[in-house]
Write a protein that holds these residues in place. Structure first.
Motif, PDB file in Angstrom:
ATOM      1  N   GLU A   1      19.122  28.635  17.343  1.00 29.09           N
ATOM      2  CA  GLU A   1      19.848  29.632  16.553  1.00 29.09           C
ATOM      3  C   GLU A   1      21.279  29.791  17.067  1.00 29.09           C
ATOM      4  N   ILE A   2      21.426  29.833  18.388  1.00 32.29           N
ATOM      5  CA  ILE A   2      22.744  30.049  18.988  1.00 32.29           C
ATOM      6  C   ILE A   2      23.629  28.821  18.789  1.00 32.29           C
ATOM      7  N   ARG A   3      23.067  27.633  18.918  1.00 33.51           N
ATOM      8  CA  ARG A   3      23.853  26.417  18.680  1.00 33.51           C
ATOM      9  C   ARG A   3      24.380  26.380  17.250  1.00 33.51           C
ATOM     10  N   ASP A   4      23.547  26.884  16.316  1.00 29.77           N
ATOM     11  CA  ASP A   4      23.934  26.847  14.906  1.00 29.77           C
ATOM     12  C   ASP A   4      24.918  27.945  14.544  1.00 29.77           C
ATOM     13  N   SER A   5      24.848  29.096  15.208  1.00 28.30           N
ATOM     14  CA  SER A   5      25.585  30.251  14.696  1.00 28.30           C
ATOM     15  C   SER A   5      26.749  30.685  15.586  1.00 28.30           C
ATOM     16  N   LEU A   6      26.762  30.311  16.865  1.00 32.76           N
ATOM     17  CA  LEU A   6      27.839  30.779  17.737  1.00 32.76           C
ATOM     18  C   LEU A   6      28.850  29.663  17.967  1.00 32.76           C
ATOM     19  N   PRO A   7      30.085  30.030  18.392  1.00 33.06           N
ATOM     20  CA  PRO A   7      31.106  29.002  18.608  1.00 33.06           C
ATOM     21  C   PRO A   7      30.677  28.028  19.708  1.00 33.06           C
ATOM     22  N   SER A   8      31.161  26.803  19.594  1.00 32.03           N
ATOM     23  CA  SER A   8      30.889  25.804  20.625  1.00 32.03           C
ATOM     24  C   SER A   8      31.517  26.255  21.946  1.00 32.03           C
ATOM     25  N   LEU A   9      30.851  25.992  23.044  1.00 33.07           N
ATOM     26  CA  LEU A   9      31.385  26.395  24.354  1.00 33.07           C
ATOM     27  C   LEU A   9      32.509  25.472  24.812  1.00 33.07           C
TER      28      LEU A   9
END
Ligand code: MN
Length: 261
Positions: A243-251
């Protein structure tokens, strides 16, 4: 089987005695448990202080230890036991370990430490509104361990068993469940000392039990089932990672935060 038992209610606790009675009937049983109650110590370990096991007389190989449940399992596996256990069983705890309470539980940590040592492990707890009968839960834990003898458990897994406070004839069965939510809302009781300084005691109130999610550990127990939840020592949530990989900005964009002056 060769079975190591531990708990967090302490070596004198009735739940541990009942567990030992159940396993001793059919299996080689050893007990290493804290010398006093260590409930809610979670997965704490003792550092910079000597642990002093005390060998106890009785029918089992048994030691009390001035440490936590995790200390007990580590010392048992690496030092005390003459054999490597086929199973670690932690409990029977007086009081459920469901929902968020799993994170605070010394009972669950005892089992997870077994798993961390590469030994399949089970934590067992009973609902305790009034003094519980630990024997049905102890026999269930034995039957569960025996049923897993051939296939074991997946690497990194432990099972968290919670038993409802019901007459065994009224228990509907056992279900695989998820660990979900909290049964309690945190509240603090304020107590003022002689100098007038306030102190705070964590108490907690039971949440509205009508809102328990079906399929969860607390829901199953409330409905009258034995709840069995697989837990892992790897706390990464694969669902959240996706979910985080899909919805949050790339690190990757944070690279410049430590790059140069
Ligand atoms: Mn406890």
């Amino acid at each position: 089987m060769k079975v190591l038992l531990t708990n967090d209610d302490g070596i004198e606790a009735e739940g541990l005695r009942r567990l030992a009675e159940a396993f001793r009937e059919r299996h080689e049983t050893a007990v290493v448990a804290p010398d006093r109650e260590r409930s809610a110590v979670s997965h704490a370990v003792t550092l910079r202080r000597r642990l002093r096991p005390v060998r106890l007389p009785g029918p089992d190989l048994a030691w009390s230890l001035d440490g936590t449940p995790a200390d007990c399992v580590k010392l048992a596996v690496h030092v005390l036991l003459p054999w490597r256990p086929d199973f670690v069983v932690s409990g029977v705890n007086r009081g459920l370990n469901v929902g968020i309470d799993v994170l605070y539980s010394g009972t669950v940590a005892g089992a997870l430490e077994g798993t961390a040592q590469g030994v399949p492990s089970i934590a067992v707890s009973v609902e305790a509104f009034r003094p519980p009968d630990f024997r049905p839960a102890a026999r269930f834990a034995r039957a569960l361990a025996e049923s897993l003898e051939a296939c074991g458990l997946p690497r990194g897994a432990a099972l968290n068993v919670n038993f409802p406070a019901r007459d065994p004839a009224q228990i509907l069965g056992a279900l695989w469940t998820r660990q979900v939510g909290s049964l309690f809302r945190d509240t603090f009781r304020v107590e003022t000392d002689e100098a007038g300084r306030p102190g705070y005691c964590l108490e907690g109130e039971i949440n509205a039990v009508g809102s328990l999610e079906p399929g969860s550990d607390a829901w199953a127990v409330r409905e009258g089932y034995v709840s069995v939840t697989p837990l892992g020592i790897d706390l990464t949530s694969c669902g959240l990672l996706r979910e985080i990989r899909d919805s949050l900005p790339s690190l990757g964009s944070l690279r410049k935060s430590f790059d140069g002056a």
